[in-house]
Scaffold this active site. Structure first.
Site, PDB file in Angstrom:
ATOM      1  N   GLN A  57      -4.871  -1.476   9.413  1.00 12.64           N
ATOM      2  CA  GLN A  57      -4.730  -2.808   8.826  1.00 12.64           C
ATOM      3  C   GLN A  57      -5.342  -3.865   9.749  1.00 12.64           C
ATOM      4  O   GLN A  57      -5.025  -3.930  10.929  1.00 12.64           O
ATOM      5  CB  GLN A  57      -3.236  -3.095   8.581  1.00 12.64           C
ATOM      6  CG  GLN A  57      -2.967  -4.401   7.875  1.00 12.64           C
ATOM      7  CD  GLN A  57      -3.487  -4.423   6.427  1.00 12.64           C
ATOM      8  OE1 GLN A  57      -3.333  -3.454   5.693  1.00 12.64           O
ATOM      9  NE2 GLN A  57      -4.119  -5.514   6.032  1.00 12.64           N
ATOM     10  N   LYS A 100       0.843  -1.206   0.000  1.00 10.48           N
ATOM     11  CA  LYS A 100       0.000   0.000   0.000  1.00 10.48           C
ATOM     12  C   LYS A 100       0.873   1.248   0.000  1.00 10.48           C
ATOM     13  O   LYS A 100       0.610   2.211  -0.717  1.00 10.48           O
ATOM     14  CB  LYS A 100      -0.941  -0.009   1.215  1.00 10.48           C
ATOM     15  CG  LYS A 100      -2.085  -0.993   1.040  1.00 10.48           C
ATOM     16  CD  LYS A 100      -2.840  -1.278   2.320  1.00 10.48           C
ATOM     17  CE  LYS A 100      -3.819  -2.427   2.072  1.00 10.48           C
ATOM     18  NZ  LYS A 100      -4.465  -2.918   3.290  1.00 10.48           N
ATOM     19  N   ASP A 135     -11.248   2.531   3.475  1.00  8.02           N
ATOM     20  CA  ASP A 135     -11.603   1.111   3.348  1.00  8.02           C
ATOM     21  C   ASP A 135     -13.124   0.939   3.221  1.00  8.02           C
ATOM     22  O   ASP A 135     -13.592  -0.095   2.759  1.00  8.02           O
ATOM     23  CB  ASP A 135     -11.131   0.343   4.599  1.00  8.02           C
ATOM     24  CG  ASP A 135      -9.897  -0.496   4.326  1.00  8.02           C
ATOM     25  OD1 ASP A 135      -9.644  -0.800   3.145  1.00  8.02           O
ATOM     26  OD2 ASP A 135      -9.200  -0.848   5.296  1.00  8.02           O
TER      27      ASP A 135
END
Ligand code: NAP
Length: 288
Positions: A96, A52, A119
């Site tokens: 995460q 990422k 997200d």
């Protein structure tokens, strides 16, 4: 059979994104900022986070990775999130997953400013998404819709079967296919006679997390098969949920693993961050 090349599409989209970002920076002086927070040392998470960061830098974003020890308390993590919620230089915040067991995942996702929740896992964004007013869309299913578009596969009127009902893949995938006017069935571990159900699908999306589970018996001749799975075989090799070598003989289109859905997920995350930045600039412009 057409192999759906997610790696190539991701590279194309990331190139376009880098160009859009350069224009945005030149016009406004602002660069999209993405901060990724990693708690603990889960090896798979470390790889995802590195990828990422690499993609964010390649797109020309401001990028930061906060690595916190496994022993970080929930309060400490909440304090870090709040700092980035308040800091206007950051437009995307990503924690995460999975988190260490002593941290309540829901409390953490709830703490992220919904405007920065790239997200799309905050309940507010989930609610908007489900009610047909999406702002942030979970990246993996969003990437799959881009792949379908790239290969001129229009889900309208088609029968789609999604195997897997997780909040991050299966359910939002079903919603996006429904929005695209497919007739959608969601299957899971309690579904009876799964191969026969799957064989009805014109578009079959598999997101279960079991290596090579879906064999020829699950697939109708000419179906489009999307493999979300990322599993390790006994030699540590990355494999999908679909037995590619036999299914590719009957599918019209199929995504490989690696090089199919995975690269698209990261690309869509970067797209969401870019759009979060643009929305932020829009609200700033409307300020008196
Ligand atoms: P998850 O939360 O573990 O959900 C798995 C789903 O599969 C559940 O709904 C489960 O059913 C269903 N399932 C499990 N075994 C089954 C079986 N034998 N028959 C039918 N359904 C079964 O997993 P996830 O987060 O959705 O991820 C799925 C896979 O995609 C994993 O391999 C993951 O690593 C991969 N993934 C890849 C990407 C990418 O970018 N490529 C992104 C995210 C995830 P129940 O609900 O009944 O338990």
């Amino acid at each position: 059979m057409t192999r759906m090349d997610g790696k190539a599409l991701a590279e194309k989209m990331q190139g376009q994104l880098a160009e859009k970002t350069a224009v945005l920076k030149e016009k406004t002086g602002v660069e999209p900022g993405l901060v990724v927070i990693l708690v603990g040392d889960n090896p798979a998470s470390q790889v995802y986070v590195r990828n990422k960061e690499r993609s964010a830098l390649a797109a020309g974003f401001r990028s930061e990775v906060i690595r916190l020890p496994e022993t970080t308390t929930q309060e400490e993590l909440l304090a870090v999130i709040e700092r980035y919620n308040q800091d206007m230089a950051w437009h995307g915040i990503l924690v995460q997953l999975p988190l260490p067991v002593h941290i309540d995942e829901e409390a953490i996702l709830l703490a992220i400013d919904p405007d920065k929740d790239v997200d799309g896992f905050h309940p507010m964004n989930m609610g908007k998404f489900w009610s047909g007013h999406p702002v942030m869309i979970p990246s993996t299913p969003a990437g799959i819709m881009e792949l379908l578009r790239e290969y001129d596969i229009n889900p309208e009127g088609k029968k789609a079967v999604v195997i897997g009902r997780s909040n991050i893949v299966g359910k939002p995938m079903a919603q996006l296919l429904l929005d695209a006017n497919a007739t959608v069935t969601i299957a899971h571990s309690r579904t009876e006679n799964l191969p026969a159900l799957a064989r009805e699908a014109d578009i079959l999306v598999v997101a279960i997390g079991r290596g090579h589970f879906v064999t020829k018996e699950f697939v109708k001749e000419g179906a489009v098969v999307i493999d979300v799975g990322m599993n390790r075989d006994e030699n540590g090799k990355l494999i999908g949920d679909v037995a590619f070598d036999e299914v590719n003989e009957i599918a019209s289109h199929i995504t490989p693993v690696p090089g199919g859905v995975g690269p698209m997920t990261i690309t869509m995350l970067m797209e969401q961050t870019y759009h979060a930045c643009k929305r932020f600039l829009g609200t700033q412009a409307n300020q008196p």
